[in-house]
Design an enzyme around this catalytic site. Sequence first.
Site, PDB file in Angstrom:
ATOM      1  N   LYS A  88      34.568  53.401  44.758  1.00  0.00           N
ATOM      2  CA  LYS A  88      35.221  52.182  45.024  1.00  0.00           C
ATOM      3  C   LYS A  88      34.080  51.248  44.344  1.00  0.00           C
ATOM      4  O   LYS A  88      32.687  51.585  44.075  1.00  0.00           O
ATOM      5  CB  LYS A  88      35.313  51.647  46.171  1.00  0.00           C
ATOM      6  CG  LYS A  88      36.070  50.458  46.649  1.00  0.00           C
ATOM      7  CD  LYS A  88      37.620  50.645  46.790  1.00  0.00           C
ATOM      8  CE  LYS A  88      38.287  49.349  46.610  1.00  0.00           C
ATOM      9  NZ  LYS A  88      39.695  50.057  47.068  1.00  0.00           N
ATOM     10  N   ASP A 138      42.248  46.078  43.107  1.00  0.00           N
ATOM     11  CA  ASP A 138      42.095  45.741  44.822  1.00  0.00           C
ATOM     12  C   ASP A 138      42.289  44.156  44.688  1.00  0.00           C
ATOM     13  O   ASP A 138      42.662  43.549  43.693  1.00  0.00           O
ATOM     14  CB  ASP A 138      40.804  46.510  45.333  1.00  0.00           C
ATOM     15  CG  ASP A 138      40.864  46.679  46.642  1.00  0.00           C
ATOM     16  OD1 ASP A 138      41.544  47.377  47.133  1.00  0.00           O
ATOM     17  OD2 ASP A 138      40.180  45.725  47.341  1.00  0.00           O
TER      18      ASP A 138
HETATM   19  P1  NDP Z   1      45.619  40.619  46.450  1.00  0.00           P
HETATM   20  O1  NDP Z   1      44.102  40.040  45.998  1.00  0.00           O
HETATM   21  O2  NDP Z   1      46.748  40.765  45.418  1.00  0.00           O
HETATM   22  O3  NDP Z   1      45.797  39.980  47.807  1.00  0.00           O
HETATM   23  C1  NDP Z   1      44.857  39.820  49.009  1.00  0.00           C
HETATM   24  C2  NDP Z   1      45.525  39.004  50.117  1.00  0.00           C
HETATM   25  O4  NDP Z   1      44.783  39.123  51.237  1.00  0.00           O
HETATM   26  C3  NDP Z   1      45.629  37.560  49.853  1.00  0.00           C
HETATM   27  O5  NDP Z   1      46.981  36.925  50.447  1.00  0.00           O
HETATM   28  C4  NDP Z   1      44.695  36.886  50.155  1.00  0.00           C
HETATM   29  O6  NDP Z   1      44.503  35.595  50.460  1.00  0.00           O
HETATM   30  C5  NDP Z   1      44.495  37.725  51.533  1.00  0.00           C
HETATM   31  N1  NDP Z   1      43.207  37.979  51.796  1.00  0.00           N
HETATM   32  C6  NDP Z   1      41.970  38.275  51.114  1.00  0.00           C
HETATM   33  N2  NDP Z   1      40.873  38.308  52.022  1.00  0.00           N
HETATM   34  C7  NDP Z   1      41.089  37.971  53.069  1.00  0.00           C
HETATM   35  C8  NDP Z   1      40.348  37.422  54.096  1.00  0.00           C
HETATM   36  N3  NDP Z   1      39.043  37.842  54.188  1.00  0.00           N
HETATM   37  N4  NDP Z   1      40.901  36.840  55.084  1.00  0.00           N
HETATM   38  C9  NDP Z   1      42.426  36.769  55.067  1.00  0.00           C
HETATM   39  N5  NDP Z   1      43.140  36.890  54.080  1.00  0.00           N
HETATM   40  C10 NDP Z   1      42.455  37.436  53.045  1.00  0.00           C
HETATM   41  O7  NDP Z   1      44.851  42.317  46.991  1.00  0.00           O
HETATM   42  P2  NDP Z   1      45.790  43.594  47.377  1.00  0.00           P
HETATM   43  O8  NDP Z   1      47.213  42.966  47.947  1.00  0.00           O
HETATM   44  O9  NDP Z   1      45.863  44.375  46.487  1.00  0.00           O
HETATM   45  O10 NDP Z   1      45.135  44.078  48.724  1.00  0.00           O
HETATM   46  C11 NDP Z   1      45.366  43.838  50.169  1.00  0.00           C
HETATM   47  C12 NDP Z   1      44.530  45.059  50.670  1.00  0.00           C
HETATM   48  O11 NDP Z   1      45.370  46.130  50.249  1.00  0.00           O
HETATM   49  C13 NDP Z   1      43.032  45.227  50.576  1.00  0.00           C
HETATM   50  O12 NDP Z   1      42.657  45.846  51.868  1.00  0.00           O
HETATM   51  C14 NDP Z   1      43.266  46.254  49.634  1.00  0.00           C
HETATM   52  O13 NDP Z   1      41.971  47.159  49.569  1.00  0.00           O
HETATM   53  C15 NDP Z   1      44.378  47.087  50.055  1.00  0.00           C
HETATM   54  N6  NDP Z   1      44.857  47.975  49.145  1.00  0.00           N
HETATM   55  C16 NDP Z   1      45.262  47.649  47.751  1.00  0.00           C
HETATM   56  C17 NDP Z   1      45.848  48.511  47.108  1.00  0.00           C
HETATM   57  C18 NDP Z   1      46.365  48.186  45.581  1.00  0.00           C
HETATM   58  O14 NDP Z   1      47.024  49.001  44.973  1.00  0.00           O
HETATM   59  N7  NDP Z   1      46.205  46.832  45.328  1.00  0.00           N
HETATM   60  C19 NDP Z   1      45.843  50.004  47.327  1.00  0.00           C
HETATM   61  C20 NDP Z   1      45.599  50.304  48.705  1.00  0.00           C
HETATM   62  C21 NDP Z   1      44.990  49.141  49.558  1.00  0.00           C
HETATM   63  P3  NDP Z   1      44.070  34.464  49.390  1.00  0.00           P
HETATM   64  O15 NDP Z   1      45.205  34.325  48.304  1.00  0.00           O
HETATM   65  O16 NDP Z   1      44.132  33.357  50.287  1.00  0.00           O
HETATM   66  O17 NDP Z   1      42.952  35.069  48.852  1.00  0.00           O
HETATM   67  O1  2IT Z   2      42.462  51.085  48.195  1.00  0.00           O
HETATM   68  C1  2IT Z   2      42.970  51.777  47.209  1.00  0.00           C
HETATM   69  O2  2IT Z   2      43.685  52.904  47.295  1.00  0.00           O
HETATM   70  C2  2IT Z   2      43.305  50.969  45.858  1.00  0.00           C
HETATM   71  N1  2IT Z   2      42.736  49.859  45.677  1.00  0.00           N
HETATM   72  C3  2IT Z   2      44.004  51.460  44.641  1.00  0.00           C
HETATM   73  C4  2IT Z   2      43.154  52.511  44.016  1.00  0.00           C
HETATM   74  C5  2IT Z   2      43.521  53.283  42.673  1.00  0.00           C
HETATM   75  O3  2IT Z   2      42.700  53.879  42.109  1.00  0.00           O
HETATM   76  O4  2IT Z   2      44.756  52.919  42.353  1.00  0.00           O
END
Ligand code: NDP
Ligand code: 2IT
Length: 451
Positions: free
Chosen positions: A130, A170
Amino acid sequence: MAVADHVDIEQFMAGVEKRNPHQTEFIQAVREAAEDIFDYIEDKEIYHRYQILRRIAEPDRVISFRVCWEDDNGNIRVQRGWRVQNNNSIGPYKGGLRFHPSVTESVLKFLAFEQTFKNSLTGLPMGGGKGGSNFNPKGKSDNEVMRFCQSFMTELYRHVGADIDVPAGDIGVGAREIGYMFGQYKRITNRFTGILTGKGLEFGGSLVRTEATGYGAVYFLQNMLNHRGDSIEGKSAIISGSGNVATHAAEKILHLGGKVLTLSDSKGYIHDPAGIDQEKLNWIKHLKTVKRAPISEYADKYPGATFHAGERPWSVICDLALPCATQNELNGEEAAVLIKNGCIAVSEGANMPTDLDGIRVFKDAGICYAPGKASNAGGVAVSGLEMSQNSARLSWTEEELQDQLKDIMQGIHDRCLEYGLKDDGTVDYVKGANIAGFVKVADAMIAFGVC
Ligand code: NDP
Ligand code: 2IT
């Protein structure tokens, strides 16, 4: 060596705490996994002798670097960047990059540690890593984000490679950032190789990668409910976040006949009793990815909905809950409220969104509860499929990829059952995920000897 020489979990955790002072998120993630793994390895001498858990909880390396960039007003800005390469026993390091002001070494170490188990669970050959930066993309122009991404890759490029380490997106890193970083890598090295996933479809990206994490979290939920003879059809769901994971989880809930009542962002949550349908969801996707505006605007656009500033959605009555924003966004008290309100299943789209107290509440209540390392693995799984397509220099169809994603999520569910099925027929998915994820990595490490 006699079994009597083994440390117990509290001695083990005391060591982790001593070696990683103030790294609360990392310590939390290690404890969550260690509780199950210690039970499992109690009578398995080889895992003790090779100190496997101790070694997985010590990243192979943590790379930290300075990232300088110039803002639109000509000011020189200095950020910190990291790549945590946790473990590459079963494949190249693989895991996302997070750009958010809350990023610290502790946060990235917890994410890399969990990624090692998650990637193992997918059944694909990927190790755990990461990275990211405390850079805040919010309020920055496209040009500022581009200059930051180029500067970040100017250092990161020497640490990545299709067979070495393959980052992805992420929080705060989506299609725009991946494009800028891939372009810079290509420019520096003059090589077109799959060193990032989540790429645009024009330059080696995979269909279904954008949707994969959110869709996968709902497929996992469906598997849990089916295992209990139930389904998503007709059920109400509350979801936190409004980014990539949350909006695609919401979309799949709709496909499967459920109703979505909430979404949120860092400023608060919206509650729409009429349900967030596909048209409203498309509006939200545009709001968050193109306009990059707060979710509160939803309540102005759709008058039946309300915005709750500074609050999280967990008090809204629902059948299903999907935390899809960030770590520690659901605590023990909130978990108890969910149970009191009749919630029967929780599938985590985010990484470690439920704190240790919350996990205990869900486990004690015996509801279907899936930890992120199992339920959100669909994203990295399709990243793995993107790597395969890049290596073979071909592209699979949407249908092939949708089928593979479903199969992989079913496979993860079944691997969790193998170690998590209890005598009363319910499933401890946390235990199942921790042990199934651990065994594959551990056995590979034993094959390598002491290194
Ligand atoms: P994005 O940046 O697309 O969206 C993040 C969302 O979470 C936004 O709505 C943001 O609000 C909100 N957010 C972020 N930080 C905070 C905080 N401290 N308090 C409250 N709300 C918060 O990210 P993703 O959707 O990609 O990721 C979301 C989660 O999923 C994370 O935990 C990530 O690690 C996990 N994840 C993502 C993967 C992926 O493929 N993208 C894969 C597996 C897990 P705002 O718009 O106001 O910033
Ligand atoms: O937390 C996660 O699994 C991710 N942000 C996606 C990682 C990836 O390599 O696609």
